[in-house]
Design a protein around this motif. Structure first.
Motif: not given
Length: 153
Positions: A120-127
């Protein structure tokens, strides 16, 4: 070199960098959620949290760096005419540095996903990095407005 050609080349580099940011987000989700990969085993909770915080700071810092680098290509006084060559060089440098910092933040997002075991947090940072790239996308009208003094960096 022609300013339009320089801008086209800059956009090509930006497309590649933005593509990698999307790839980091997809890879983080796939590796953690799809393959249930935990390459680092059990890590302290503070480590992914610290990396997430640092990546968020980098996303904010990218904007500040871009502004500072853009100002270096503009004359210190509005009376002095703007040199388009200096402005284009500063614009390219500012855009590339900004995109590189956002790329690093997205890469840290992939690391957060792998360390924490949650994508979740990895994808949020990428987005967030990708959206920041879209907001800073190189545009000819922005260079024109900067050259005419209609907008500040």
């Amino acid at each position: 070199m022609d300013p339009i050609a320089r801008l086209r080349r800059l956009r090509t580099v930006c497309k590649v960098l933005a593509g990698f940011v999307l790839a980091y987000g997809v890879a983080g989700w796939f590796l953690v959620e799809g393959f249930r990969l935990h390459p680092f085993g059990k890590v302290p909770v503070a480590l992914p949290l610290s990396i997430t915080f640092l990546a968020a700071v980098l996303i904010l810092l990218a904007s500040r760096l871009r502004t500072a680098l853009l100002r270096s290509g503009l004359p210190s006084n509005r009376i002095i005419p703007t040199d388009l060559g200096n402005l284009m060089s500063a614009y390219q440098r500012a855009t590339l540095v900004s995109f590189a910092v956002l790329e690093l933040a997205a890469l840290m997002g992939l690391l957060v996903a792998l360390l924490s075991g949650s994508s979740f947090y990895g994808v949020v940072l990428c987005v967030a990095s990708f959206l920041s790239m879209l907001l800073r996308w190189p545009k000819a009208n922005e260079v024109d407005r900067l050259a005419r003094g209609r907008v500040s960096p």
